[in-house]
Design a protein around this motif. Structure first.
Motif, PDB file in Angstrom:
ATOM      1  N   ARG A   4       8.710   6.864  -7.284  1.00  0.00           N
ATOM      2  CA  ARG A   4       7.536   7.692  -7.015  1.00  0.00           C
ATOM      3  C   ARG A   4       6.761   8.026  -8.291  1.00  0.00           C
ATOM      4  NH1 ARG A   4       5.350   7.917  -2.604  1.00  0.00           N
ATOM      5  NH2 ARG A   4       4.642  10.028  -2.921  1.00  0.00           N
ATOM      6  N   ARG A   5       7.444   8.093  -9.434  1.00  0.00           N
ATOM      7  CA  ARG A   5       6.744   8.395 -10.694  1.00  0.00           C
ATOM      8  C   ARG A   5       5.675   7.340 -10.986  1.00  0.00           C
ATOM      9  NH1 ARG A   5       9.411   7.481 -15.131  1.00  0.00           N
ATOM     10  NH2 ARG A   5      10.849   6.113 -14.097  1.00  0.00           N
ATOM     11  N   LEU A   6       5.909   6.113 -10.573  1.00  0.00           N
ATOM     12  CA  LEU A   6       5.003   5.018 -10.890  1.00  0.00           C
ATOM     13  C   LEU A   6       3.953   4.795  -9.813  1.00  0.00           C
ATOM     14  CD1 LEU A   6       7.675   2.527 -12.206  1.00  0.00           C
ATOM     15  CD2 LEU A   6       6.163   3.989 -13.544  1.00  0.00           C
ATOM     16  N   ALA A   7       4.064   5.478  -8.692  1.00  0.00           N
ATOM     17  CA  ALA A   7       3.157   5.193  -7.589  1.00  0.00           C
ATOM     18  C   ALA A   7       2.321   6.393  -7.155  1.00  0.00           C
ATOM     19  CB  ALA A   7       3.969   4.684  -6.403  1.00  0.00           C
ATOM     20  N   ILE A   8       2.447   7.514  -7.806  1.00  0.00           N
ATOM     21  CA  ILE A   8       1.750   8.716  -7.354  1.00  0.00           C
ATOM     22  C   ILE A   8       0.247   8.641  -7.607  1.00  0.00           C
ATOM     23  CG2 ILE A   8       1.477  11.183  -7.781  1.00  0.00           C
ATOM     24  CD1 ILE A   8       4.515  11.284  -8.109  1.00  0.00           C
ATOM     25  N   ASP A   9      -0.177   8.236  -8.775  1.00  0.00           N
ATOM     26  CA  ASP A   9      -1.598   8.257  -9.112  1.00  0.00           C
ATOM     27  C   ASP A   9      -2.032   6.910  -9.656  1.00  0.00           C
ATOM     28  OD1 ASP A   9      -4.176   8.812  -9.855  1.00  0.00           O
ATOM     29  OD2 ASP A   9      -3.680  10.492 -11.162  1.00  0.00           O
ATOM     30  N   SER A  38       0.858  -1.174   0.000  1.00  0.00           N
ATOM     31  CA  SER A  38       0.000   0.000   0.000  1.00  0.00           C
ATOM     32  C   SER A  38       0.896   1.227   0.000  1.00  0.00           C
ATOM     33  CB  SER A  38      -0.897   0.001   1.232  1.00  0.00           C
ATOM     34  OG  SER A  38      -1.641   1.202   1.285  1.00  0.00           O
ATOM     35  N   ASN A  39       0.610   2.161  -0.882  1.00  0.00           N
ATOM     36  CA  ASN A  39       1.377   3.401  -0.980  1.00  0.00           C
ATOM     37  C   ASN A  39       0.373   4.545  -0.956  1.00  0.00           C
ATOM     38  OD1 ASN A  39       2.865   5.649  -1.813  1.00  0.00           O
ATOM     39  ND2 ASN A  39       4.243   4.384  -3.046  1.00  0.00           N
ATOM     40  N   ASN A  40       0.240   5.197   0.185  1.00  0.00           N
ATOM     41  CA  ASN A  40      -0.707   6.306   0.345  1.00  0.00           C
ATOM     42  C   ASN A  40      -2.127   5.891  -0.033  1.00  0.00           C
ATOM     43  OD1 ASN A  40       1.309   8.104   1.213  1.00  0.00           O
ATOM     44  ND2 ASN A  40       1.880   8.528  -0.910  1.00  0.00           N
ATOM     45  N   GLY A  41      -2.565   4.709   0.387  1.00  0.00           N
ATOM     46  CA  GLY A  41      -3.910   4.236   0.099  1.00  0.00           C
ATOM     47  C   GLY A  41      -4.091   3.616  -1.271  1.00  0.00           C
ATOM     48  N   CYS A  42      -3.033   3.549  -2.038  1.00  0.00           N
ATOM     49  CA  CYS A  42      -3.072   2.948  -3.361  1.00  0.00           C
ATOM     50  C   CYS A  42      -2.401   1.580  -3.261  1.00  0.00           C
ATOM     51  CB  CYS A  42      -2.323   3.846  -4.349  1.00  0.00           C
ATOM     52  SG  CYS A  42      -2.312   3.240  -6.024  1.00  0.00           S
ATOM     53  N   TYR A  43      -3.120   0.533  -3.601  1.00  0.00           N
ATOM     54  CA  TYR A  43      -2.569  -0.815  -3.521  1.00  0.00           C
ATOM     55  C   TYR A  43      -1.907  -1.166  -4.838  1.00  0.00           C
ATOM     56  CZ  TYR A  43      -5.042  -1.276   0.824  1.00  0.00           C
ATOM     57  OH  TYR A  43      -5.481  -1.094   2.118  1.00  0.00           O
ATOM     58  N   LEU A  44      -0.661  -1.622  -4.746  1.00  0.00           N
ATOM     59  CA  LEU A  44       0.135  -1.963  -5.920  1.00  0.00           C
ATOM     60  C   LEU A  44       0.882  -3.252  -5.656  1.00  0.00           C
ATOM     61  CD1 LEU A  44       1.762   1.556  -6.298  1.00  0.00           C
ATOM     62  CD2 LEU A  44      -0.054   0.654  -7.740  1.00  0.00           C
TER      63      LEU A  44
END
Length: 148
Positions: free
Chosen positions: A135-140, A119-125
């Motif tokens: 960070r470019r791949l996990a921001i949005d 989980s990265n800032n509420g985004c599951y990857l």
């Protein structure tokens, strides 16, 4: 292979699995997953094609959408008008789907290497250590499948 090239490859190679009346707009939404999962996606599509062909069910079920959701791979099928899959067919297709979906939680969606759900800032990857840190791949997460 780019995302767009992979979609074209699937459309051409497995044409019998897709509704021939699908609009170009619908095709633009068909696959929303990063290219690291291309191998898993192609295995799923190939296995579904083999299963349906052996039972004379090609053109009875179509692959409607493949996407990333909550860090895992999701694959959706739709029956054609008038066809209702038996419980046996639905269960067998479910086994294929669940095997591929489970593997997606251990495969980096960027590079296809070993990964794990994070989980990265509420985004599951599902990413390897190298790509979760980028960070470019996990921001949005809403852009997954459109930038790579």
């Amino acid at each position: 292979m780019t995302h767009a090239e992979f979609v074209v490859h699937l459309r051409q190679t497995y044409a019998g699995l897709f509704d021939p009346d699908t609009s170009e707009e619908a095709w633009s939404l068909f696959l929303t997953a990063n290219t690291g999962w291309n191998e898993l996606i192609e295995e799923y599509v190939r296995r579904v094609e083999v299963f349906l062909a052996k039972r004379g069910l090609l053109s009875k079920l179509y692959i409607r959408q493949i996407e990333e959701k909550w860090g895992g791979l999701r694959c959706y099928l739709s029956p054609t008008n008038g066809y209702r899959p038996s419980a046996e067919v639905a269960a067998a297709l479910g086994v294929i789907y669940h095997e591929i979906a489970e593997r997606s939680y251990h495969t980096c969606d960027v590079c296809g290497g070993a990964g794990r759900l994070k989980s990265n800032n509420g985004c599951y990857l599902t990413r390897c250590n190298d790509h979760i840190a980028d960070r470019r791949l996990a921001i949005d997460c809403r852009k997954i499948g459109t930038e790579l």
